[in-house]
Write a protein that holds these residues in place. Structure first.
Motif, PDB file in Angstrom:
ATOM      1  N   MET A 235       0.836  -1.183   0.000  1.00 19.54           N
ATOM      2  CA  MET A 235       0.000   0.000   0.000  1.00 19.54           C
ATOM      3  C   MET A 235       0.878   1.243   0.000  1.00 19.54           C
ATOM      4  N   ALA A 236       0.402   2.286  -0.710  1.00 22.80           N
ATOM      5  CA  ALA A 236       1.108   3.571  -0.674  1.00 22.80           C
ATOM      6  C   ALA A 236       0.111   4.644  -0.231  1.00 22.80           C
ATOM      7  N   VAL A 237       0.576   5.530   0.638  1.00 21.56           N
ATOM      8  CA  VAL A 237      -0.295   6.500   1.303  1.00 21.56           C
ATOM      9  C   VAL A 237       0.252   7.908   1.081  1.00 21.56           C
ATOM     10  N   GLY A 238      -0.663   8.825   0.742  1.00 20.93           N
ATOM     11  CA  GLY A 238      -0.257  10.216   0.536  1.00 20.93           C
ATOM     12  C   GLY A 238       0.510  10.762   1.733  1.00 20.93           C
ATOM     13  N   GLY A 239       1.668  11.391   1.464  1.00 17.32           N
ATOM     14  CA  GLY A 239       2.471  11.974   2.541  1.00 17.32           C
ATOM     15  C   GLY A 239       3.362  10.977   3.262  1.00 17.32           C
ATOM     16  N   ARG A 240       3.176   9.681   2.984  1.00 14.18           N
ATOM     17  CA  ARG A 240       3.973   8.671   3.688  1.00 14.18           C
ATOM     18  C   ARG A 240       4.717   7.739   2.743  1.00 14.18           C
ATOM     19  N   GLY A 241       4.209   7.547   1.548  1.00 15.33           N
ATOM     20  CA  GLY A 241       4.818   6.588   0.621  1.00 15.33           C
ATOM     21  C   GLY A 241       4.371   5.169   0.933  1.00 15.33           C
ATOM     22  N   VAL A 242       5.233   4.196   0.629  1.00 11.59           N
ATOM     23  CA  VAL A 242       4.861   2.789   0.782  1.00 11.59           C
ATOM     24  C   VAL A 242       4.809   2.425   2.261  1.00 11.59           C
ATOM     25  N   VAL A 243       3.711   1.812   2.666  1.00 14.96           N
ATOM     26  CA  VAL A 243       3.597   1.322   4.046  1.00 14.96           C
ATOM     27  C   VAL A 243       3.064  -0.112   4.005  1.00 14.96           C
ATOM     28  N   ASP A 244       3.319  -0.845   5.066  1.00 11.43           N
ATOM     29  CA  ASP A 244       2.770  -2.194   5.191  1.00 11.43           C
ATOM     30  C   ASP A 244       1.241  -2.081   5.237  1.00 11.43           C
ATOM     31  N   PRO A 245       0.521  -2.911   4.447  1.00 10.44           N
ATOM     32  CA  PRO A 245      -0.950  -2.806   4.445  1.00 10.44           C
ATOM     33  C   PRO A 245      -1.567  -3.041   5.821  1.00 10.44           C
ATOM     34  N   ALA A 246      -0.812  -3.643   6.730  1.00 14.19           N
ATOM     35  CA  ALA A 246      -1.354  -3.868   8.074  1.00 14.19           C
ATOM     36  C   ALA A 246      -1.291  -2.603   8.944  1.00 14.19           C
ATOM     37  N   GLU A 247      -0.569  -1.596   8.463  1.00 17.38           N
ATOM     38  CA  GLU A 247      -0.448  -0.324   9.211  1.00 17.38           C
ATOM     39  C   GLU A 247      -1.758   0.441   9.213  1.00 17.38           C
ATOM     40  N   PRO A 248      -2.140   1.082  10.326  1.00 15.80           N
ATOM     41  CA  PRO A 248      -3.318   1.961  10.291  1.00 15.80           C
ATOM     42  C   PRO A 248      -3.014   3.215   9.480  1.00 15.80           C
ATOM     43  N   VAL A 249      -3.958   3.595   8.593  1.00 21.36           N
ATOM     44  CA  VAL A 249      -3.687   4.757   7.734  1.00 21.36           C
ATOM     45  C   VAL A 249      -4.830   5.776   7.747  1.00 21.36           C
ATOM     46  N   LEU A 250      -5.941   5.460   8.401  1.00 21.33           N
ATOM     47  CA  LEU A 250      -7.071   6.390   8.443  1.00 21.33           C
ATOM     48  C   LEU A 250      -7.277   6.907   9.859  1.00 21.33           C
TER      49      LEU A 250
ATOM     50  N   GLU B 299     -10.740  18.922   7.978  1.00 21.77           N
ATOM     51  CA  GLU B 299      -9.890  20.074   8.338  1.00 21.77           C
ATOM     52  C   GLU B 299      -8.473  19.883   7.821  1.00 21.77           C
ATOM     53  N   ASP B 300      -7.939  18.693   8.041  1.00 26.04           N
ATOM     54  CA  ASP B 300      -6.569  18.427   7.598  1.00 26.04           C
ATOM     55  C   ASP B 300      -6.588  17.969   6.136  1.00 26.04           C
ATOM     56  N   ALA B 301      -5.437  17.555   5.640  1.00 28.47           N
ATOM     57  CA  ALA B 301      -5.322  17.165   4.226  1.00 28.47           C
ATOM     58  C   ALA B 301      -6.193  15.943   3.946  1.00 28.47           C
ATOM     59  N   PRO B 302      -6.709  15.837   2.701  1.00 28.17           N
ATOM     60  CA  PRO B 302      -7.434  14.626   2.312  1.00 28.17           C
ATOM     61  C   PRO B 302      -6.510  13.409   2.380  1.00 28.17           C
ATOM     62  N   THR B 303      -7.115  12.245   2.434  1.00 29.02           N
ATOM     63  CA  THR B 303      -6.340  11.004   2.472  1.00 29.02           C
ATOM     64  C   THR B 303      -6.336  10.365   1.082  1.00 29.02           C
ATOM     65  N   ALA B 304      -5.151   9.991   0.622  1.00 34.28           N
ATOM     66  CA  ALA B 304      -5.010   9.304  -0.658  1.00 34.28           C
ATOM     67  C   ALA B 304      -4.359   7.948  -0.421  1.00 34.28           C
ATOM     68  N   LEU B 305      -5.008   6.898  -0.905  1.00 37.95           N
ATOM     69  CA  LEU B 305      -4.482   5.545  -0.712  1.00 37.95           C
ATOM     70  C   LEU B 305      -4.432   4.800  -2.036  1.00 37.95           C
ATOM     71  N   ALA B 306      -3.398   3.990  -2.200  1.00 33.47           N
ATOM     72  CA  ALA B 306      -3.346   3.046  -3.322  1.00 33.47           C
ATOM     73  C   ALA B 306      -3.000   1.686  -2.733  1.00 33.47           C
ATOM     74  N   LEU B 307      -3.904   0.744  -2.903  1.00 37.83           N
ATOM     75  CA  LEU B 307      -3.755  -0.574  -2.286  1.00 37.83           C
ATOM     76  C   LEU B 307      -3.761  -1.632  -3.377  1.00 37.83           C
ATOM     77  N   VAL B 308      -2.757  -2.486  -3.375  1.00 39.13           N
ATOM     78  CA  VAL B 308      -2.668  -3.535  -4.398  1.00 39.13           C
ATOM     79  C   VAL B 308      -2.879  -4.895  -3.748  1.00 39.13           C
ATOM     80  N   SER B 309      -3.774  -5.695  -4.336  1.00 42.96           N
ATOM     81  CA  SER B 309      -3.968  -7.065  -3.829  1.00 42.96           C
ATOM     82  C   SER B 309      -3.846  -8.048  -4.982  1.00 42.96           C
ATOM     83  N   ALA B 310      -3.439  -9.267  -4.657  1.00 43.00           N
ATOM     84  CA  ALA B 310      -3.323 -10.314  -5.678  1.00 43.00           C
ATOM     85  C   ALA B 310      -4.713 -10.666  -6.186  1.00 43.00           C
ATOM     86  N   LEU B 311      -4.786 -11.169  -7.399  1.00 41.77           N
ATOM     87  CA  LEU B 311      -6.079 -11.405  -8.040  1.00 41.77           C
ATOM     88  C   LEU B 311      -6.621 -12.811  -7.823  1.00 41.77           C
ATOM     89  N   GLY B 312      -5.775 -13.809  -7.834  1.00 39.58           N
ATOM     90  CA  GLY B 312      -6.258 -15.191  -7.720  1.00 39.58           C
ATOM     91  C   GLY B 312      -6.880 -15.648  -9.033  1.00 39.58           C
TER      92      GLY B 312
END
Ligand SMILES: Cc1ncc(COP(=O)(O)O)c(C=O)c1O
Length: 274
Positions: A1-16, A95-108
């Motif tokens: 997962m990649a998060v605005g202002g943070r870059g790539v993070v583990d998808p298990a990380e809280p981001v909201l 009030e603060d900046a909007p949240t932008a997320l890009a999450l990639v999952s395998a398709l199966g």
């Protein structure tokens, strides 16, 4: 997962944040993009639709460049060739900046197996979004109704649902557009019915002529779908998916679904080679 202002993070990380409007009220916009061979297919079209959805919901304007960058970071970090990319844009707490997320999952391979077998649909009453506040054609994070319809279809032994309005007019599936064929004509509900203008729907429209089909968009009753020579659905993730049964009655298989699925894959391959 990649998060605005943070870059790539583990998808298990809280981001909201807990007070994010998307969480509290479903006021967020999202897109689901098919990744072929490490490239998001029709990413620009998805980003344009995300921007339109955000505008209609009244969110801050989408930072398209930021999301594009996050998408490529997430795809690279995930290291999977065929995948699903989810883009999410939320207003945060307003009030603060909007949240932008890009999450990639395998398709199966679940969807390829379903394509082989063909899907069983049931019709369910849906809401025709014919007023601006019903958010016609908007892909918001308020998808609980769509997910509940999918669950109801499964509870009744089907694979998916197709929504019809109170007058029996065919709309769309919870996450798909719906198509059927008579002769060399493909029919699909008009986007003027308040349905989502699918990126894959537009792709099928563009590809149909090359396979010898004419397209007719309009307002149709369920009986027309039920009496079709063949039927299929379209979506970025499920691609072109044949329908073999509607409300317990068989629908024949035909050539259009297979031809258009093949044409869609060729189009995806062609964008990779550009
Ligand atoms: C309600 C609805 N209709 C249609 C579609 C198909 O759209 P696309 O082809 O852009 O994936 C989706 C996609 O998720 C959807 O949610």
């Amino acid at each position: 997962m990649a998060v605005g202002g943070r870059g790539v993070v583990d998808p298990a990380e809280p981001v909201l944040r807990a007070d994010d409007e998307a969480l509290l009220r479903g006021r967020g916009a999202f897109e689901t993009v098919r990744v072929y061979d490490g490239t998001g297919f029709r990413l620009s079209e998805h980003l344009e639709r995300l921007a339109r959805s955000a505008e209609r919901i009244g969110l801050p304007p989408v930072n398209v460049l930021q999301l594009r960058e996050l998408a490529s970071q997430a795809i690279e970090a995930a290291g999977v060739e065929d995948a699903v990319l989810r883009l999410v844009w939320t207003p945060g707490n307003g009030e603060d900046a909007p949240t932008a997320l890009a999450l990639v999952s395998a398709l199966g391979d679940h969807y390829d197996a379903l394509r082989e077998r063909g899907q069983r649909l049931i019709s369910l009453r849906g809401v025709r979004a014919d007023e601006p506040w019903l958010l016609p054609g908007v892909k918001s994070t308020s998808y609980a109704v769509n997910m509940a319809a999918e669950a109801e279809a499964r509870r009744r032994g089907a694979d998916d649902a197709v929504f019809v309005d109170a007058d029996g007019i065919v709309l769309e599936g919870p996450t798909t557009n719906v198509w059927w064929r008579r002769g060399h004509t493909l029919y699909t509900p008009s986007v003027e019915l308040g349905i989502l203008a699918g990126v894959t729907r537009a792709e099928v429209i563009a590809l149909a002529a090359g396979s010898g089909y004419e397209i007719t968009e309009g307002t149709y009753r369920l009986a027309e779908l039920a009496g079709a020579e063949e039927a299929f659905t379209s979506s970025s993730v499920r691609e072109v998916m044949p329908v073999v049964e509607l409300d317990g009655t068989p629908i024949g298989r035909g050539p259009a679904a297979d031809e258009l699925q093949a044409a869609l894959r060729r189009a995806a391959l062609a964008t990779l080679q550009q």
